[in-house]
Write a protein that holds these residues in place. Structure first.
Motif, PDB file in Angstrom:
ATOM      1  N   ILE A  69      -7.051  -9.817   4.861  1.00  0.00           N
ATOM      2  CA  ILE A  69      -5.592  -9.825   5.036  1.00  0.00           C
ATOM      3  C   ILE A  69      -4.909  -9.386   3.748  1.00  0.00           C
ATOM      4  O   ILE A  69      -3.941  -8.618   3.774  1.00  0.00           O
ATOM      5  N   SER A  70      -5.401  -9.871   2.629  1.00  0.00           N
ATOM      6  CA  SER A  70      -4.847  -9.492   1.329  1.00  0.00           C
ATOM      7  C   SER A  70      -4.938  -7.980   1.123  1.00  0.00           C
ATOM      8  O   SER A  70      -3.978  -7.333   0.680  1.00  0.00           O
ATOM      9  N   TYR A  71      -6.084  -7.424   1.439  1.00  0.00           N
ATOM     10  CA  TYR A  71      -6.321  -5.972   1.337  1.00  0.00           C
ATOM     11  C   TYR A  71      -5.339  -5.213   2.236  1.00  0.00           C
ATOM     12  O   TYR A  71      -4.690  -4.248   1.800  1.00  0.00           O
ATOM     13  N   TYR A  72      -5.220  -5.674   3.465  1.00  0.00           N
ATOM     14  CA  TYR A  72      -4.351  -4.981   4.421  1.00  0.00           C
ATOM     15  C   TYR A  72      -2.892  -5.022   3.986  1.00  0.00           C
ATOM     16  O   TYR A  72      -2.166  -4.028   4.121  1.00  0.00           O
ATOM     17  N   LEU A  73      -2.452  -6.150   3.442  1.00  0.00           N
ATOM     18  CA  LEU A  73      -1.065  -6.261   3.001  1.00  0.00           C
ATOM     19  C   LEU A  73      -0.759  -5.347   1.814  1.00  0.00           C
ATOM     20  O   LEU A  73       0.404  -5.035   1.561  1.00  0.00           O
ATOM     21  N   ALA A  74      -1.817  -4.938   1.108  1.00  0.00           N
ATOM     22  CA  ALA A  74      -1.616  -4.022  -0.013  1.00  0.00           C
ATOM     23  C   ALA A  74      -1.584  -2.560   0.433  1.00  0.00           C
ATOM     24  O   ALA A  74      -1.092  -1.702  -0.302  1.00  0.00           O
ATOM     25  N   ILE A  75      -2.087  -2.263   1.649  1.00  0.00           N
ATOM     26  CA  ILE A  75      -2.198  -0.858   2.065  1.00  0.00           C
ATOM     27  C   ILE A  75      -1.391  -0.509   3.322  1.00  0.00           C
ATOM     28  O   ILE A  75      -1.207   0.673   3.617  1.00  0.00           O
ATOM     29  N   TYR A  76      -0.918  -1.523   4.077  1.00  0.00           N
ATOM     30  CA  TYR A  76      -0.416  -1.259   5.429  1.00  0.00           C
ATOM     31  C   TYR A  76       0.781  -0.313   5.465  1.00  0.00           C
ATOM     32  O   TYR A  76       1.005   0.382   6.470  1.00  0.00           O
ATOM     33  N   GLN A  77       1.555  -0.256   4.380  1.00  0.00           N
ATOM     34  CA  GLN A  77       2.726   0.615   4.380  1.00  0.00           C
ATOM     35  C   GLN A  77       2.355   2.089   4.230  1.00  0.00           C
ATOM     36  O   GLN A  77       3.139   2.968   4.596  1.00  0.00           O
ATOM     37  N   ASP A  78       1.161   2.371   3.721  1.00  0.00           N
ATOM     38  CA  ASP A  78       0.758   3.761   3.454  1.00  0.00           C
ATOM     39  C   ASP A  78      -0.470   4.220   4.228  1.00  0.00           C
ATOM     40  O   ASP A  78      -0.708   5.420   4.355  1.00  0.00           O
ATOM     41  N   TYR A  79      -1.245   3.257   4.744  1.00  0.00           N
ATOM     42  CA  TYR A  79      -2.496   3.623   5.414  1.00  0.00           C
ATOM     43  C   TYR A  79      -2.663   2.866   6.727  1.00  0.00           C
ATOM     44  O   TYR A  79      -2.158   1.754   6.882  1.00  0.00           O
ATOM     45  N   THR A  80      -3.395   3.489   7.651  1.00  0.00           N
ATOM     46  CA  THR A  80      -3.767   2.842   8.913  1.00  0.00           C
ATOM     47  C   THR A  80      -5.142   2.209   8.745  1.00  0.00           C
ATOM     48  O   THR A  80      -6.068   2.857   8.256  1.00  0.00           O
ATOM     49  N   LEU A  81      -5.255   0.968   9.143  1.00  0.00           N
ATOM     50  CA  LEU A  81      -6.526   0.265   9.003  1.00  0.00           C
ATOM     51  C   LEU A  81      -7.554   0.817   9.985  1.00  0.00           C
ATOM     52  O   LEU A  81      -7.266   0.993  11.160  1.00  0.00           O
ATOM     53  N   THR A  82      -8.756   1.109   9.477  1.00  0.00           N
ATOM     54  CA  THR A  82      -9.834   1.641  10.315  1.00  0.00           C
ATOM     55  C   THR A  82     -11.051   0.719  10.229  1.00  0.00           C
ATOM     56  O   THR A  82     -11.164  -0.104   9.317  1.00  0.00           O
ATOM     57  N   TRP A  83     -11.972   0.868  11.185  1.00  0.00           N
ATOM     58  CA  TRP A  83     -13.187   0.056  11.179  1.00  0.00           C
ATOM     59  C   TRP A  83     -14.040   0.294   9.942  1.00  0.00           C
ATOM     60  O   TRP A  83     -14.603  -0.667   9.393  1.00  0.00           O
ATOM     61  N   PRO A  84     -14.174   1.545   9.457  1.00  0.00           N
ATOM     62  CA  PRO A  84     -14.923   1.737   8.200  1.00  0.00           C
ATOM     63  C   PRO A  84     -14.299   0.976   7.025  1.00  0.00           C
ATOM     64  O   PRO A  84     -15.018   0.446   6.168  1.00  0.00           O
TER      65      PRO A  84
END
Length: 303
Positions: free
Chosen positions: A160-175
């Motif tokens: 969740i911490s990782y996603y909150l740092a990237i969600y505005q610029d990147y789409t989360l993927t399974w890799p």
């Protein structure tokens, strides 16, 4: 209104363990910084507050449920803080409900300002945290408790911490998710070991209270060997992470901890006691849980 001393709240909420969550959160951001050079969003800092609040909530609830479900009167009246200090069970329940409501409200605000992905991850985390000690067959009475809780704390929080740092610029993927899991594995393993050691020391007490954890099925000798094997593997895994480019070279400084900690763990190998040798295990595992995120973050700054 009932009075609760700071010392009683300190033990009831186990708030002294909350700072460890901050290092786990740091790892998630450090991964985002190392891989994508991301910066933390305001939502990231709200998440920090939620984790601390929910950590307090879960610990109060676990003590509350352990007291209510205990079959061993000695545990209920002498070990558990509620019985030992004659705390009003209804007052403890109300504290738990208040902290849960605050955690839930802050979680709703976080999802409102981000998206449904955080909501899904949050619901899973809330479920594991609350049902760890609740229900007819709570998670802490099952052989999956160590692995499930280790994964929830060691992987879900950094994810969740990782996603909150990237969600505005990147789409989360399974890799991306897979990489975060592989990088978080040392934390998952250390949390697993902490719980395994705790349950090894508490085996007789757990049997009295009808809790059949992994140690119940493995037996103490095999549980100790599993703990030591997992600990040794975690250092091998650090080498794998660095040589595959998933972690910065700075995490290799952790290898310096191995000889001394391995030597100290010999005492735990001989006797598994909550007061005498469990702190040795806790210290060895916590050192990695604190230093690994810090060293990973330092390495991410050298981009």
């Amino acid at each position: 209104m009932k009075q609760l001393s700071f010392k009683q709240f300190w033990e009831l909420s186990e708030i002294y363990t909350a700072p460890l969550n901050l290092f786990i959160i740091l790892l998630g951001y450090a991964i985002a910084k190392f891989q994508l050079n991301s910066l933390p969003s305001p939502a990231f800092f709200l998440f920090v507050l939620i984790i601390v609040m929910f950590h307090i909530t879960v610990n109060i609830f676990n003590n509350y449920m352990d007291y209510k479900n205990a079959s061993d009167e000695n545990y209920k009246q002498q070990t558990n803080i509620i019985g030992r200090d004659h705390l009003d069970i209804r007052f403890v329940r109300n504290i738990y409900l208040f902290s849960l409501a605050m955690s839930f409200l802050l979680g709703i605000i976080l999802v409102w300002h981000t998206n449904w992905v955080i909501g899904v991850l949050g619901v899973i985390g809330f479920y594991i945290g609350l049902f760890y000690s609740y229900g007819r067959r709570p998670l802490n009475s099952l052989p999956i408790a160590e692995a499930l809780t280790g994964t929830a704390s060691g992987f879900f929080i950094p994810m969740i911490s990782y996603y909150l740092a990237i969600y505005q610029d990147y789409t989360l993927t399974w890799p991306m998710i897979g990489k975060v899991f592989l990088i978080s594995l040392p934390l998952v393993l250390m949390m697993f070991n902490n719980l395994l050691a705790n349950n090894t020391c508490d085996l007789e007490e757990d049997i009295e209270n009808h809790r059949k954890t992994l140690v119940y099925y493995l037996g103490k000798p095999l549980a100790v060997n599993v703990l030591l094997s997992v600990y040794a593997f975690s250092f091998i895994w650090l080498l794998v992470l660095v040589f595959t480019g998933l972690a910065p070279w700075t995490v290799l400084f952790l290898l310096l901890l191995f000889p001394k900690n391995w030597s100290q763990l010999k005492e735990y190998r001989t006797i598994q006691d909550k007061k005498k040798t469990f702190p040795i295990v806790l210290k060895a595992m916590s050192a990695i849980m604190v230093l690994y995120p810090v060293l990973y973050f330092i390495g991410s700054l050298f981009l």
